[in-house]
Design an enzyme around this catalytic site. Structure first.
Site, short mmCIF file in Angstrom:
data_model
loop_
_atom_site.label_atom_id
_atom_site.label_comp_id
_atom_site.label_asym_id
_atom_site.label_seq_id
_atom_site.Cartn_x
_atom_site.Cartn_y
_atom_site.Cartn_z
N GLU A 40 0.98 -1.79 13.06
CA GLU A 40 1.05 -3.26 13.14
C GLU A 40 1.45 -3.74 14.53
OE1 GLU A 40 3.73 -3.90 9.91
OE2 GLU A 40 2.13 -4.05 8.43
N LYS A 47 3.50 1.78 16.10
CA LYS A 47 4.61 1.64 15.15
C LYS A 47 4.66 2.82 14.17
CE LYS A 47 6.33 -1.60 11.65
NZ LYS A 47 5.98 -2.70 10.77
N GLN A 48 3.51 3.20 13.66
CA GLN A 48 3.47 4.28 12.66
C GLN A 48 2.12 4.97 12.71
OE1 GLN A 48 3.63 0.93 9.68
NE2 GLN A 48 2.87 2.52 8.33
N TRP A 105 0.83 -1.22 0.00
CA TRP A 105 0.00 0.00 0.00
C TRP A 105 0.86 1.26 0.00
CZ3 TRP A 105 -1.40 3.33 4.51
CH2 TRP A 105 -0.54 3.15 5.60
N ASP A 106 2.14 1.10 0.25
CA ASP A 106 3.08 2.23 0.23
C ASP A 106 2.93 3.03 -1.07
OD1 ASP A 106 3.90 0.13 1.91
OD2 ASP A 106 5.99 0.75 1.86
C1 BGC Z 1 5.02 -1.15 7.45
C2 BGC Z 1 3.95 -1.25 6.39
C3 BGC Z 1 4.61 -1.17 5.03
C4 BGC Z 1 5.72 -2.21 4.90
C5 BGC Z 1 6.49 -2.04 3.61
C6 BGC Z 1 6.05 -2.23 7.23
O1 BGC Z 1 7.06 -2.14 8.19
O2 BGC Z 1 4.47 -1.29 8.73
O3 BGC Z 1 3.02 -0.21 6.54
O4 BGC Z 1 3.65 -1.39 4.05
O5 BGC Z 1 6.63 -2.06 5.96
O6 BGC Z 1 7.11 -0.79 3.55
#
Ligand code: BGC
Length: 769
Positions: A489, A601-602, A358-359
């Site tokens: 996550e 985490k984000q 989804w990035d």
């Molecule tokens: C992130 C995801 C991301 C993936 C790839 C993960 O660490 O939590 O949001 O899509 O990395 O960049």
């Protein structure tokens, strides 16, 4: 954190050879052209620590899934872009001794990635047995002027002795992936061919049957004349071919090896024509010659920089950081082929398998919309359109029906590749980002035709998914979404993740708006779509009903949206109270402890406030920011950039800059100690957003470009280029004023803070801030 890369506005420079840093540098100095890319491995043999990596976009292998406990619905394979024929290899034997920087003394080592002109350079002096010294200078690039061509110029000078050199120029297809699940090899040989044009190796992936042909033409020169060869022979082994040359070079004589390579695959040519077309391509490149190929490369990069450069005055490290990010993004994706996408590590490593996340939709689209032709952003959307049928099948596998589409979390060709239940089945917010990207693209470009042509079908599939994924809660008398993982996550299987619920409703509404739009503009196309998809009026009524009656977790006392129902039951700590020795949490804590903690985490709630900022009052955004940021560990590289943009919106310039710093040199300074695995390509787009959307406050408002800029006090000024609806603007933010120069011949109206400014083609205006 490391600090060995020298600051320079246009170059990445490493001086001195430290084998312990080699894998990091192999990532940092990676080169690519959107169609192929490679880590900065050495041309000559190297027996030290290395991750040899050479990748071709779109060529993947479905590696058998490896999980501890199988769950129904898991995909059987993990599709990954695989390591492919290594064409850079040039082994050098000097009076019988194999040149290997791991086994000899290395002096004057220097590696430079020239970002302005698009090539990698390396030079060193190797001290061999009995003190014989040999100087090497190498230059290599993957051409973006012709993305099927790569070229190497490798110059050797025996400094203090007369040498007899054996040079083995290789095409090595006997390659493994470091991340192969069962140590499988993914390639078999189709055949090889030797002609007066060069050596050719054709290999084929097992299972997927992609064929790849690599042709290499090697010539050896002394002072512009082809060198007299003592011997010349061809080497033919399984999945390997090479040309071996023997030459004499007196002390002080410079020997130049030119290796020009063509790389073609069955993605673009019929397999049975690959040898011929690869040979044809190679011979025209050889005819052009190395110097012309390099000149074309420089010109092509100059054109890219013309559209995309960001100039920062007063801070060389920041300058280097942003150019590095822009450079790597264009090396990864050029947008000419809608079958390709942007892996989170691009061609610089194997982590994340070169697959699509989804990035792309959430982070990369804005970058390509502003810095490349419209077709580039469109191709990224068409990529998902082409996967719609597979997204429907993916949803069916999980029990959805009636054309509901769940796009994969991780994919190469539209099939889901990821197999951790909490991500594969639960991180469904990715579906929303795909719909949001359609909105974003049309909002930026006004390419409304995209909706009837492709977008609407995708939006309907996604809306159908959400309509089936929600359930009515008799208890709350609202619709709820249970058992999800949000962007954060660090908690799984939560109920009513605010971001997911909000996004789901937005998707349901946007799909309806899109239907209305196509109804007004192209009724017959709408009729076709409705007929093809069996879309019933009751479905639309249900979408409306869900949208109006969704439950959103909210904390009345704090007046913030709750990340999920149970978030406040968690012990409320702040990141500042975490001992440094316990971070990063994902390396120091058990997963169980992470999941139970309040640490994020984000960006999660804030991801929603970023997408839909106009839906919220500034104070509301501030309250949520002030609550969530102190609980966020930013252990995803995608996190700091959004915080930077939101801090800028909140006029918190210092924090906007602080978050920016955490993204801009993430890889160059190896902040997270993981650059050796590859670069964080997709978060590089976030860094670009921090400057353009953050510091310059760029948005589309009232269908116009809007700016609300500030200049970080550490900088003297910054200038960026963007393309917008056929106009190229160069925008400079100075202390107290900004300048906008219209580089095209078409006029444009822009808004700065609350005022409108018309800027004619070719005109430059100064606006006081
Ligand atoms: C992130 C995801 C991301 C993936 C790839 C993960 O660490 O939590 O949001 O899509 O990395 O960049």
């Amino acid at each position: 954190m490391k600090n060995y890369i020298q600051a320079d506005p246009w170059n990445i420079i490493e001086e001195g050879f430290d084998p312990k840093l080699n894998k990091i540098s192999e990532s940092l100095f990676s080169i690519g052209n959107g169609k192929m890319g490679q880590r900065a491995n050495f041309e000559e043999h190297y027996s030290g620590e290395t991750l040899q990596g050479s990748y071709v976009a779109g060529i993947y292998f479905p590696d058998k899934t490896r999980v501890g406990w199988w769950k129904n619905g898991y995909p059987p394979t993990f599709d990954k872009v695989i390591n492919s024929t290594n064409w850079i290899g040039i082994d050098i034997y000097i009076n019988g001794q194999l040149l290997d920087l791991a086994t000899c003394e290395v002096k004057d080592f220097k590696r430079v990635l020239n970002m302005q002109e698009g090539y990698l350079q390396r030079s060193f002096v190797a001290v061999l047995a009995e003190g014989s010294e040999v100087k090497v200078e190498a230059l290599r690039f993957c051409s973006i002027a012709d993305d099927e061509i790569g070229a190497i110029k490798y110059q050797i000078t025996p400094l203090n002795f007369d040498a007899e050199l054996k040079i083995v120029s290789k095409a090595d297809g006997d390659i493994v992936n470091e991340d192969s699940n069962y140590d499988f090899k993914f390639w078999e040989e189709v055949g090889d061919k030797f002609s007066d044009k060069g050596i050719f190796l054709q290999t084929k992936t097992l299972k997927t049957g992609f064929e790849l042909c690599v042709g290499a033409n090697t010539k050896i020169y002394i002072a512009d004349q082809e060198a007299e060869l003592l011997n010349h022979q061809l080497v033919q082994e399984i999945k390997f071919c090479a040309e071996e040359f023997q030459v004499a070079a007196q002390a002080g004589t410079e020997l130049t090896i030119i290796k020009i390579v063509s790389v073609q695959s069955s993605l673009n040519y019929p397999s049975n024509e690959l040898f011929d077309s690869c040979e044809h391509k190679l011979s025209s490149a050889v005819e052009l010659g190395f110097d012309k190929l390099l000149e074309d490369q420089k010109n092509a990069w100059a054109r890219k920089w013309d559209q995309s450069d960001i100039q920062i005055d007063g801070d060389v490290k920041a300058q280097q950081g942003i150019r590095f990010n822009i450079f790597q993004l264009f090396q990864t994706y050029t947008g000419t082929d809608s079958r390709l996408n942007i892996g989170p590590k691009g061609f610089t490593g194997e982590k994340y398998a070169g697959a699509t996340y989804w990035d792309t939709e959430a982070y990369c689209i804005p970058f390509y919309l502003s810095t490349a032709e419209q077709e580039v952003g469109r191709n990224l959307l068409v990529y998902r359109y082409n996967h719609l049928q597979k997204a429907i099948e993916n949803a069916e596998m999980l029990g959805f029906r009636n054309g509901a589409a769940l796009f994969p979390m991780v994919t190469m060709d539209g099939t889901e590749s990821h197999n951790e239940w909490e991500i594969t089945f639960e991180e469904i917010h990715r579906n929303g980002a795909i719909a949001y990207a359609i909105y974003n693209y049309i909002n930026y470009t006004q390419d409304w035709d995209y909706l009837p042509q492709y977008g609407l079908e995708v939006l309907i599939g996604i809306a159908r998914f959400w309509a089936q994924r929600v359930n009515w809660s008799g208890e709350r008398e609202k619709y709820v979404i249970l058992g999800v993982t949000g962007p954060n996550e660090y908690e799984n299987n939560v109920n009513n993740n605010w971001y997911t619920n909000y996004l789901a409703v937005w998707c349901l509404k946007y799909a309806q708006e899109a239907i209305e739009f196509v109804k007004d503009s192209n009724q017959s196309r709408l009729d076709d779509i409705i007929n093809n998809l069996d879309l019933e009026t009751e479905e639309l009524e249900l979408w409306k009903e869900i949208a109006e009656n969704m439950y959103y977790p909210y904390h009345e006392k704090l007046k913030i949206y709750l990340q999920q129902d149970g978030y406040m039951d968690k012990e409320q700590w702040l990141v500042k109270d975490l001992p440094a020795s316990e971070r990063p949490l994902n390396q120091k804590w058990s997963w169980d402890r992470i999941l139970r903690s309040c640490f994020i985490k984000q960006a999660d709630v804030l991801q929603g406030m970023y997408f839909f900022e106009d839906d919220f009052e500034l104070d509301e955004i501030r309250r949520n920011f002030d609550f969530y940021e102190p609980r966020t560990v930013h252990e995803s590289s995608l996190s700091p950039c959004l915080h930077s943009i939101i801090a800028a919106k909140l006029n918190d310039e210092a924090r906007a800059y602080e978050f920016y710093l955490r993204t801009a040199r993430l890889d160059l300074d190896d902040y997270n100690n993981d650059t050796e695995d590859g670069l964080h390509i997709t978060s590089m787009a976030g860094t670009w957003m921090s400057i353009v959307q953050g510091f310059a406050g760029m948005r589309i408002k009232e269908n116009k470009l809007f700016f609300n800029p500030f200049l970080p006090e550490q900088w003297d000024s910054f200038t960026f280029r963007i393309g917008f609806r056929g106009v190229i603007l160069s925008i400079k933010i100075n202390k107290g004023f900004m300048e906008i120069e219209n580089k095209s011949d078409k006029g444009i109206e822009v808004m700065v803070k609350a005022e409108d400014f018309g800027i004619e083609g070719g005109e430059k205006v100064r606006i006081e801030l």
